[in-house]
Design a protein around this motif. Sequence first.
Motif, short mmCIF file in Angstrom:
data_model
loop_
_atom_site.label_atom_id
_atom_site.label_comp_id
_atom_site.label_asym_id
_atom_site.label_seq_id
_atom_site.Cartn_x
_atom_site.Cartn_y
_atom_site.Cartn_z
N THR A 159 0.84 -1.19 0.00
CA THR A 159 0.00 0.00 0.00
C THR A 159 0.88 1.25 0.00
O THR A 159 1.94 1.26 0.62
N GLU A 160 0.42 2.27 -0.70
CA GLU A 160 1.14 3.55 -0.70
C GLU A 160 0.11 4.67 -0.67
O GLU A 160 -0.84 4.68 -1.46
N LEU A 161 0.33 5.61 0.25
CA LEU A 161 -0.62 6.70 0.44
C LEU A 161 -0.74 7.55 -0.82
O LEU A 161 0.26 7.99 -1.39
N LEU A 162 -1.96 7.78 -1.24
CA LEU A 162 -2.23 8.63 -2.38
C LEU A 162 -2.76 9.99 -1.94
O LEU A 162 -2.26 11.04 -2.36
N GLN A 163 -3.78 9.97 -1.08
CA GLN A 163 -4.44 11.22 -0.71
C GLN A 163 -5.06 11.10 0.68
O GLN A 163 -5.84 10.18 0.93
N VAL A 164 -4.68 12.00 1.57
CA VAL A 164 -5.34 12.07 2.87
C VAL A 164 -6.78 12.53 2.66
O VAL A 164 -7.04 13.41 1.84
N GLU A 165 -7.70 11.91 3.37
CA GLU A 165 -9.11 12.25 3.17
C GLU A 165 -9.65 13.07 4.33
O GLU A 165 -9.22 12.92 5.47
N LYS A 166 -10.59 13.95 3.97
CA LYS A 166 -11.31 14.76 4.95
C LYS A 166 -12.79 14.67 4.67
O LYS A 166 -13.21 14.80 3.51
N ILE A 167 -13.58 14.44 5.69
CA ILE A 167 -15.04 14.37 5.53
C ILE A 167 -15.59 15.75 5.88
O ILE A 167 -15.52 16.18 7.04
N VAL A 168 -16.11 16.44 4.86
CA VAL A 168 -16.50 17.84 5.04
C VAL A 168 -17.93 18.07 4.56
O VAL A 168 -18.50 17.26 3.82
N THR A 169 -18.47 19.21 4.96
CA THR A 169 -19.78 19.64 4.45
C THR A 169 -19.57 20.31 3.10
O THR A 169 -18.62 21.07 2.90
N GLY A 242 -29.38 20.72 -1.33
CA GLY A 242 -29.09 20.63 0.09
C GLY A 242 -27.61 20.60 0.37
O GLY A 242 -26.78 20.92 -0.49
N ILE A 243 -27.25 20.18 1.58
CA ILE A 243 -25.86 20.12 2.03
C ILE A 243 -25.51 18.66 2.27
O ILE A 243 -26.25 17.92 2.93
N VAL A 244 -24.36 18.23 1.73
CA VAL A 244 -23.94 16.84 1.86
C VAL A 244 -22.68 16.76 2.71
O VAL A 244 -21.86 17.69 2.72
N LEU A 245 -22.54 15.67 3.43
CA LEU A 245 -21.33 15.37 4.19
C LEU A 245 -20.61 14.26 3.42
O LEU A 245 -21.13 13.14 3.32
N ALA A 246 -19.44 14.57 2.84
CA ALA A 246 -18.81 13.63 1.92
C ALA A 246 -17.30 13.81 1.90
O ALA A 246 -16.77 14.82 2.39
N PRO A 247 -16.56 12.84 1.33
CA PRO A 247 -15.10 12.96 1.21
C PRO A 247 -14.73 14.15 0.33
O PRO A 247 -15.24 14.29 -0.79
N LYS A 248 -13.83 14.97 0.80
CA LYS A 248 -13.44 16.18 0.08
C LYS A 248 -12.74 15.86 -1.24
O LYS A 248 -12.87 16.61 -2.22
N THR A 249 -12.00 14.75 -1.28
CA THR A 249 -11.28 14.37 -2.50
C THR A 249 -12.22 14.23 -3.68
O THR A 249 -11.88 14.62 -4.80
N LEU A 250 -13.40 13.68 -3.44
CA LEU A 250 -14.34 13.46 -4.53
C LEU A 250 -14.86 14.77 -5.11
O LEU A 250 -15.36 14.81 -6.23
N ALA A 251 -14.75 15.83 -4.34
CA ALA A 251 -15.26 17.14 -4.77
C ALA A 251 -14.15 18.12 -5.12
O ALA A 251 -14.43 19.30 -5.33
N SER A 252 -12.91 17.64 -5.23
CA SER A 252 -11.77 18.57 -5.41
C SER A 252 -11.91 19.42 -6.66
O SER A 252 -11.66 20.63 -6.63
N ASP A 253 -12.31 18.82 -7.78
CA ASP A 253 -12.46 19.60 -9.02
C ASP A 253 -13.64 20.56 -8.94
O ASP A 253 -13.59 21.67 -9.46
N PHE A 272 -9.36 6.74 7.56
CA PHE A 272 -9.16 6.24 6.20
C PHE A 272 -8.60 7.31 5.29
O PHE A 272 -8.89 8.50 5.44
N ALA A 273 -7.79 6.86 4.34
CA ALA A 273 -7.25 7.73 3.29
C ALA A 273 -7.24 6.92 2.00
O ALA A 273 -7.45 5.70 2.01
N TRP A 274 -7.00 7.59 0.88
CA TRP A 274 -6.94 6.89 -0.41
C TRP A 274 -5.54 6.31 -0.58
O TRP A 274 -4.53 7.03 -0.45
N TYR A 275 -5.48 5.02 -0.85
CA TYR A 275 -4.21 4.32 -1.05
C TYR A 275 -4.20 3.62 -2.40
O TYR A 275 -5.23 3.16 -2.89
N VAL A 276 -2.99 3.55 -2.98
CA VAL A 276 -2.76 2.68 -4.12
C VAL A 276 -2.38 1.32 -3.55
O VAL A 276 -1.44 1.22 -2.76
#
Length: 305
Positions: A159-169, A242-253, A272-276
């Motif tokens: 496993t290798e770390l790709l992206q630290v995840e944050k759960i945000v509004t 509305g407002i969603v609580l979701a992983p920030k990585t998915l909304a980066s773009d 949890f974080a995104w790993y290869v």
Amino acid sequence: MSQNAPIPPLNALKAFRSVGRHLGFSIAAEELHVTPAAISQQIKNLEAILGVVLFHRNGRETQLTEAGQILLPGIEKGFNELENAVRVCRAHGDSSYISCNTVGAFAARWLVPRLPNWTERHPKVDVRISTTSEWVTFDRQDIDLAVRLSTGQEDGLQTELLQVEKIVTLCSPSILGQDPPLRKPEDLINHQLIHFAPTNGRINTRWADWLELTEIDSVDPNRGIFLSNGMAALNAAIAGQGIVLAPKTLASDDLERGTLVVPFDIELPTDFAWYVIAPSENMERPEIRAFKEWLISEAKMNDKG
């Protein structure tokens, strides 16, 4: 059986391997996409060929016999070597490609939009992306590597770390200035909550936990829209539903484009974080190593952005 006797049929050995690992005919049938009756018949045929009983069945309980215990390690080793040989052979074929598995939302929101950068650098190496919410079984799904939410501890895998995840509004910027406006967490009482509940259950996106963290009890955490698909949840937020609580990585773009904003800086903790993730032997292929390094470089550029 004589030393020159033919090897039993591959399907029968495959059925034995699966039943032996899971100690269950129904589980083996599900794994191999056949009926339990078909698995039972394969085992009977194999026992007839070998002249031994391989399993004791007592009601729902299945146990290996002494002969079965002798056979299983060799069959496991043989299939592992066979599958590895097939992977190596495919890697040296005329068409070079990488098979990458991830979840649908990550593929659609993060990976696919960045693939042109890979193609520009490596025009001769195709990438085949598959998506599933279930955990990957590398040795049976012809998958080279995967990108998944993980703690980084996966038995037998690199496993290798790709992206630290944050759960945000997350919400559309249009909601901030609505009447009534959305300026502080207490204002959520006047707006719809979008619930994103991943089917794999690996991350916590529960509004109840976020509201508890903010010490707000005036907002009902059980109301709103409930969705199990990350893309659908983010699309609903972009549409101003509305407002969603979701992983920030998915909304980066979307955050970069301004179609989504983070209304509050309060994050829901996650381990949890995104790993290869891949078997170590897969990383011996230069193109797979190059793809992993490209993924990490794209993630670093995303952080800088």
